[in-house]
Write a protein that holds these residues in place. Structure first.
Motif, PDB file in Angstrom:
ATOM      1  N   CYS A   1       0.846  -1.189   0.000  1.00  0.00           N
ATOM      2  CA  CYS A   1       0.000   0.000   0.000  1.00  0.00           C
ATOM      3  C   CYS A   1       0.890   1.251   0.000  1.00  0.00           C
ATOM      4  O   CYS A   1       1.918   1.270   0.685  1.00  0.00           O
ATOM      5  CB  CYS A   1      -0.898   0.002   1.237  1.00  0.00           C
ATOM      6  N   PRO A   2       0.524   2.296  -0.758  1.00  0.00           N
ATOM      7  CA  PRO A   2       1.318   3.535  -0.741  1.00  0.00           C
ATOM      8  C   PRO A   2       1.406   4.116   0.662  1.00  0.00           C
ATOM      9  O   PRO A   2       0.412   4.167   1.390  1.00  0.00           O
ATOM     10  CB  PRO A   2       0.536   4.458  -1.684  1.00  0.00           C
ATOM     11  N   MET A   3       2.594   4.546   1.056  1.00  0.00           N
ATOM     12  CA  MET A   3       2.809   5.107   2.387  1.00  0.00           C
ATOM     13  C   MET A   3       1.903   6.303   2.648  1.00  0.00           C
ATOM     14  O   MET A   3       1.436   6.513   3.769  1.00  0.00           O
ATOM     15  CB  MET A   3       4.277   5.538   2.530  1.00  0.00           C
ATOM     16  N   SER A   4       1.615   7.072   1.608  1.00  0.00           N
ATOM     17  CA  SER A   4       0.820   8.291   1.759  1.00  0.00           C
ATOM     18  C   SER A   4      -0.626   8.019   2.146  1.00  0.00           C
ATOM     19  O   SER A   4      -1.338   8.924   2.599  1.00  0.00           O
ATOM     20  CB  SER A   4       0.844   9.096   0.458  1.00  0.00           C
TER      21      SER A   4
ATOM     22  N   ASP B   1       6.286   2.640  -0.850  1.00  0.00           N
ATOM     23  CA  ASP B   1       5.218   1.726  -0.430  1.00  0.00           C
ATOM     24  C   ASP B   1       5.503   1.096   0.922  1.00  0.00           C
ATOM     25  O   ASP B   1       6.663   0.954   1.333  1.00  0.00           O
ATOM     26  CB  ASP B   1       5.033   0.614  -1.467  1.00  0.00           C
ATOM     27  N   TRP B   2       4.425   0.751   1.591  1.00  0.00           N
ATOM     28  CA  TRP B   2       4.496  -0.054   2.814  1.00  0.00           C
ATOM     29  C   TRP B   2       4.125  -1.482   2.442  1.00  0.00           C
ATOM     30  O   TRP B   2       3.157  -1.725   1.733  1.00  0.00           O
ATOM     31  CB  TRP B   2       3.516   0.503   3.840  1.00  0.00           C
ATOM     32  N   GLU B   3       4.906  -2.432   2.927  1.00  0.00           N
ATOM     33  CA  GLU B   3       4.699  -3.836   2.553  1.00  0.00           C
ATOM     34  C   GLU B   3       4.636  -4.687   3.803  1.00  0.00           C
ATOM     35  O   GLU B   3       5.480  -4.585   4.687  1.00  0.00           O
ATOM     36  CB  GLU B   3       5.841  -4.311   1.651  1.00  0.00           C
ATOM     37  N   VAL B   4       3.610  -5.537   3.865  1.00  0.00           N
ATOM     38  CA  VAL B   4       3.471  -6.463   4.984  1.00  0.00           C
ATOM     39  C   VAL B   4       3.238  -7.867   4.436  1.00  0.00           C
ATOM     40  O   VAL B   4       2.487  -8.059   3.480  1.00  0.00           O
ATOM     41  CB  VAL B   4       2.322  -6.045   5.929  1.00  0.00           C
ATOM     42  N   VAL B   5       3.920  -8.839   5.031  1.00  0.00           N
ATOM     43  CA  VAL B   5       3.726 -10.253   4.704  1.00  0.00           C
ATOM     44  C   VAL B   5       3.172 -10.928   5.940  1.00  0.00           C
ATOM     45  O   VAL B   5       3.709 -10.770   7.039  1.00  0.00           O
ATOM     46  CB  VAL B   5       5.039 -10.928   4.274  1.00  0.00           C
TER      47      VAL B   5
ATOM     48  N   GLY C   1      -8.423  -2.589  -2.887  1.00  0.00           N
ATOM     49  CA  GLY C   1      -8.689  -2.059  -4.221  1.00  0.00           C
ATOM     50  C   GLY C   1      -9.488  -0.766  -4.181  1.00  0.00           C
ATOM     51  O   GLY C   1      -9.215   0.185  -4.927  1.00  0.00           O
ATOM     52  N   GLY C   2     -10.479  -0.707  -3.273  1.00  0.00           N
ATOM     53  CA  GLY C   2     -11.322   0.488  -3.192  1.00  0.00           C
ATOM     54  C   GLY C   2     -10.646   1.666  -2.543  1.00  0.00           C
ATOM     55  O   GLY C   2     -10.696   2.793  -3.047  1.00  0.00           O
ATOM     56  N   GLU C   3      -9.971   1.433  -1.417  1.00  0.00           N
ATOM     57  CA  GLU C   3      -9.366   2.531  -0.667  1.00  0.00           C
ATOM     58  C   GLU C   3      -8.127   3.113  -1.347  1.00  0.00           C
ATOM     59  O   GLU C   3      -7.833   4.291  -1.218  1.00  0.00           O
ATOM     60  CB  GLU C   3      -8.997   2.056   0.745  1.00  0.00           C
ATOM     61  N   THR C   4      -7.382   2.270  -2.070  1.00  0.00           N
ATOM     62  CA  THR C   4      -6.145   2.760  -2.712  1.00  0.00           C
ATOM     63  C   THR C   4      -6.354   3.104  -4.178  1.00  0.00           C
ATOM     64  O   THR C   4      -5.407   3.484  -4.857  1.00  0.00           O
ATOM     65  CB  THR C   4      -5.038   1.694  -2.607  1.00  0.00           C
TER      66      THR C   4
END
Length: 324
Positions: free
Chosen positions: A231-234, A283-287, A303-306
């Protein structure tokens, strides 16, 4: 004066056969009744289920002959007028064949029926065994243990239906999330009555898993999916509301229907266990590991929020631990 016809003469005589008769042997029939007529198609053995599941897409590899019959055993093809009356004037032969193939009843011999049912049964068991675990140890069950658990559910399901038909209720005690027990709640729970040959192994495995999780004949939970979420950091600190009941169920939100949280916190609320999380460029990335039932809702939220800038990647469909 008498004329004698010898046996050799009989063999030399032409046999008159109606022009719309075609003889076929060693076939699997698919039969559909429509418009007061019964229509049949002749298929290669084992190809019908492959076509229905999507594994086979070429009709020529499924059909022994590209025709619709009134009776395959008699070699009698269906007249065009009968086809038009039953399926409509504008329906093409291919569309008619596909409707019969997908909706019709497959006719097989007794030995083939048992062999097919046996193969399907084992396929369902194998799929289920690969997608559920003991919730305490996170280890998979053997196929034999899953089979016994499903047999128990099948017996209970048959008894439950019989008692319902008699108007007595099930008599089965069902534990609920709040610790209450009662007969009335059993009606809304998924049931399992055994493998059938009219559905695919995958769809039946999903039904079996739902029933196992609901009734718990053995301690069982679905194996978790391992995902990578980007997800974008912003956007991480943007405020969002819980809008869907499904989201509340899977995220565990208990602060009311209009509770506000951030995009980041809501994403993390779906993740049962975080493996890693880090900043990768912008971007922020989580696994982490997610319950399979939450996958669709999480994907819709990202998909909706970003607005399409976030990503959801499946790293492993079912994470399990093999026994020692």
């Amino acid at each position: 004066m008498f004329t004698f016809t010898t046996l050799n003469d009989l063999f030399m005589m032409p046999i008159n056969q109606p022009s719309n008769q075609i003889r076929l042997t060693n076939v699997s029939l698919v039969r559909l009744k429509k418009g007061k007529k019964r229509f049949e198609i002749a298929c290669y053995k084992n190809k019908v289920l492959e076509y229905r599941s999507g594994a086979e897409k070429d009709l020529d590899n499924v059909l022994q002959i590209h025709s619709v019959f009134l009776s395959v055993s008699k070699g009698q093809t269906a007249p065009t007028e009968d086809l038009k009356k039953a399926f409509g004037n504008d329906t093409s032969l291919d569309d008619i064949i596909q409707e019969i193939l997908m909706k019709g009843e497959m006719q097989v011999g007794e030995k083939e029926r048992h062999a097919q049912a046996d193969r399907l049964h084992h396929e369902v068991i194998d799929i289920v065994a690969g997608k559920v675990v003991d919730p305490r140890s996170k280890r998979v069950y053997t196929a034999g243990m899953i089979e016994k658990a499903l047999e128990q559910l099948s017996s209970q399901g048959a008894q439950h239906k019989q008692e319902e038909a008699q108007g007595e209720g099930s008599g089965m005690v069902t534990p609920s999330a709040d610790g209450e027990q009662g007969k009335g709640k059993t009606k809304n729970l998924p049931t399992w009555t055994g493998v059938v040959t009219t559905k695919s192994a995958k769809s039946q495995a999903l039904e079996a898993i739902k029933a196992l999780v609901a009734w718990q004949p053995i301690p069982v939970s679905r194996a978790r999916m391992r995902l990578r979420i980007t997800c974008p950091m912003s956007m991480l600190k943007q405020g969002v509301k819980w809008q869907k009941k499904e989201a509340e169920d899977y995220s565990g939100d208990r602060n009311g229907d209009n509770a506000v949280t951030t995009v980041k916190d809501k994403i993390l609320s779906y993740v049962e266990q975080v493996e890693t999380q880090d900043a990768v460029g912008q971007d922020w990335e989580v696994v982490g590991f997610v319950e399979p039932g939450a996958f669709k809702v999480l994907g819709e939220f990202i998909g909706g929020e970003t607005k399409g800038r976030g990503r959801l990647e499946v790293l492993d469909m079912a994470v399990t631990h093999e026994g020692d």
